[in-house]
Design an enzyme around this catalytic site. Structure first.
Site, mmCIF file in Angstrom:
data_model
loop_
_atom_site.group_PDB
_atom_site.id
_atom_site.type_symbol
_atom_site.label_atom_id
_atom_site.label_comp_id
_atom_site.label_asym_id
_atom_site.label_seq_id
_atom_site.Cartn_x
_atom_site.Cartn_y
_atom_site.Cartn_z
ATOM 1 N N SER A 124 27.770 8.607 -23.373
ATOM 2 C CA SER A 124 28.894 8.410 -22.464
ATOM 3 C C SER A 124 30.140 9.072 -23.023
ATOM 4 O O SER A 124 30.343 9.120 -24.242
ATOM 5 C CB SER A 124 29.147 6.900 -22.294
ATOM 6 O OG SER A 124 30.452 6.664 -21.809
ATOM 7 N N ALA A 141 18.033 3.311 -19.941
ATOM 8 C CA ALA A 141 18.263 1.875 -19.882
ATOM 9 C C ALA A 141 19.360 1.484 -20.861
ATOM 10 O O ALA A 141 19.350 1.895 -22.025
ATOM 11 C CB ALA A 141 16.980 1.116 -20.209
ATOM 12 N N TYR A 150 30.453 -0.898 -26.673
ATOM 13 C CA TYR A 150 29.603 -0.036 -25.846
ATOM 14 C C TYR A 150 29.616 1.401 -26.370
ATOM 15 O O TYR A 150 28.558 2.020 -26.585
ATOM 16 C CB TYR A 150 30.074 -0.069 -24.398
ATOM 17 C CG TYR A 150 29.448 0.994 -23.528
ATOM 18 C CD1 TYR A 150 28.111 0.918 -23.153
ATOM 19 C CD2 TYR A 150 30.196 2.082 -23.081
ATOM 20 C CE1 TYR A 150 27.536 1.897 -22.360
ATOM 21 C CE2 TYR A 150 29.621 3.065 -22.291
ATOM 22 C CZ TYR A 150 28.296 2.969 -21.931
ATOM 23 O OH TYR A 150 27.723 3.942 -21.146
ATOM 24 N N ARG A 196 45.556 -2.075 -16.653
ATOM 25 C CA ARG A 196 44.648 -2.923 -17.425
ATOM 26 C C ARG A 196 44.675 -2.503 -18.889
ATOM 27 O O ARG A 196 44.614 -1.310 -19.210
ATOM 28 C CB ARG A 196 43.222 -2.819 -16.877
ATOM 29 C CG ARG A 196 43.076 -3.393 -15.485
ATOM 30 C CD ARG A 196 41.655 -3.327 -14.992
ATOM 31 N NE ARG A 196 41.199 -1.938 -14.856
ATOM 32 C CZ ARG A 196 40.056 -1.583 -14.283
ATOM 33 N NH1 ARG A 196 39.240 -2.515 -13.817
ATOM 34 N NH2 ARG A 196 39.710 -0.316 -14.189
ATOM 35 N N LEU A 246 14.216 -4.746 -14.320
ATOM 36 C CA LEU A 246 14.720 -5.037 -12.968
ATOM 37 C C LEU A 246 15.896 -6.009 -12.970
ATOM 38 O O LEU A 246 16.199 -6.634 -11.950
ATOM 39 C CB LEU A 246 13.601 -5.562 -12.060
ATOM 40 C CG LEU A 246 12.344 -4.691 -11.966
ATOM 41 C CD1 LEU A 246 11.352 -5.302 -10.986
ATOM 42 C CD2 LEU A 246 12.673 -3.267 -11.587
#
Length: 307
Positions: free
Chosen positions: A114, A71, A138, A263, A33
């Protein structure tokens, strides 16, 4: 079927939990959470981190047939700022989930990856067998997770499907993550505040609606697509400038963003080819961007009214 969904209180995970419950499955949700509190009715919640060493024992006691692992630490910029934290969440967390699958005797793990794993691609839309070129911690963690899943299949016979997601958007989304720009544009435009587009607005992304993504997970949880990396996206590129115009249209707000310098590190273009996913899972996106944005803005408007 008993399914365990990690990240079940998050953006995509909560929608997946809803879908699995609606399909008549029993669902255990694992979530600490920390980045989402969408605890869904009908879900047995284990409030814990996916890296918690007690996860394997709990899973062994309940014996889920399928684990959908969503997650994750999802911010590219956060991973660059804290690569060790990213690895703890995404590499060690995934290894712990796979160990829980082994302990439970699970049939399959559906692993969430991803489009960031493709880096700067040679062709667009990117096919699922393209070279992996992770350019951030990542992205590297997602590549690592897929390697771990393949290793667990070889060692322990646990099937897996990797779903490589384009930029997912829809209700319950927060500004963090790869499609957070839609949430940022939506909240600002509904509040009458300023919005910002980086560069000249020509950067592109592939936006896929969250319920379409959930449908891919529900299909991958079955017998199909084992041992494969499958793209979940539309194959359509949308520029930042066009995206702003579409969100402004849905929000009935002026389409007048400010422009800021580009960016560092942002990819100029990305979209993924979903044709192999259609062949493997019988899946294809159903919700167009204009329709999906209307649903997303309507949800945000209702949320703001309740707040």
């Amino acid at each position: 079927m008993l399914a365990l969904v990690t990240g079940a209180a998050g953006f995509i995970g909560s929608h997946l939990a809803d879908r699995l419950v609606a399909d008549g499955h029993e669902v255990i949700g694992v979530d600490d959470l920390s980045s989402g509190a969408n605890v869904r009715p009908g879900v047995e919640l284990w409030e814990m981190d996916v890296g918690d060493p007690s996860l394997a024992g709990k899973a062994a006691a309940r014996r889920p047939e399928v684990i959908c692992h969503l997650a994750a630490q999802v911010s590219v910029r956060a991973s660059v700022a804290d690569p060790l934290g990213d690895a703890r969440a995404n590499v060690l967390g995934t290894a712990n989930v796979l160990e829980a699958a082994r302990a439970a005797g699970a049939r399959k793990v559906v692993f969430t990856s991803s489009c960031a794993v493709y880096g700067l691609p040679d062709v667009l839309p990117v096919p699922p067998d393209a070279e992996l070129r992770p350019a951030s911690p990542y992205a590297a963690s997602k590549v690592s997770g897929e390697v771990y899943a393949g290793m667990y299949k070889a060692l322990h016979g646990i099937d897996f499907t990797t779903l490589t997601l384009a930029n997912v958007y829809g209700p319950r989304q927060t500004p963090e993550g790869e499609a957070g720009v839609i949430s940022i544009f939506t909240d600002a435009l509904l509040a009458g505040g300023p919005t910002k587009v980086y560069g000249d607005g020509s950067q592109t992304r592939d936006y896929v609606y969250v319920l379409d993504v959930v449908d891919a997970f529900a299909r991958a949880a079955g017998e199909r697509g084992g041992g494969r990396r499958l793209n979940v996206g539309t194959g359509i590129q949308t520029t930042d400038r066009d995206l702003h115009a579409l969100v402004a249209e849905a929000a009935q707000a002026p389409d007048d963003p400010d422009f800021a310098p580009p960016r560092l590190g942002d990819l100029p273009a990305m979209s993924v080819d979903p044709r192999a996913t259609r062949e493997a899972l019988g899946w294809e996106p159903e919700v167009g961007l204009r329709e999906g944005l209307a649903e997303t803005v309507a949800w945000a408007r209702e949320r703001n009214a309740l707040a």
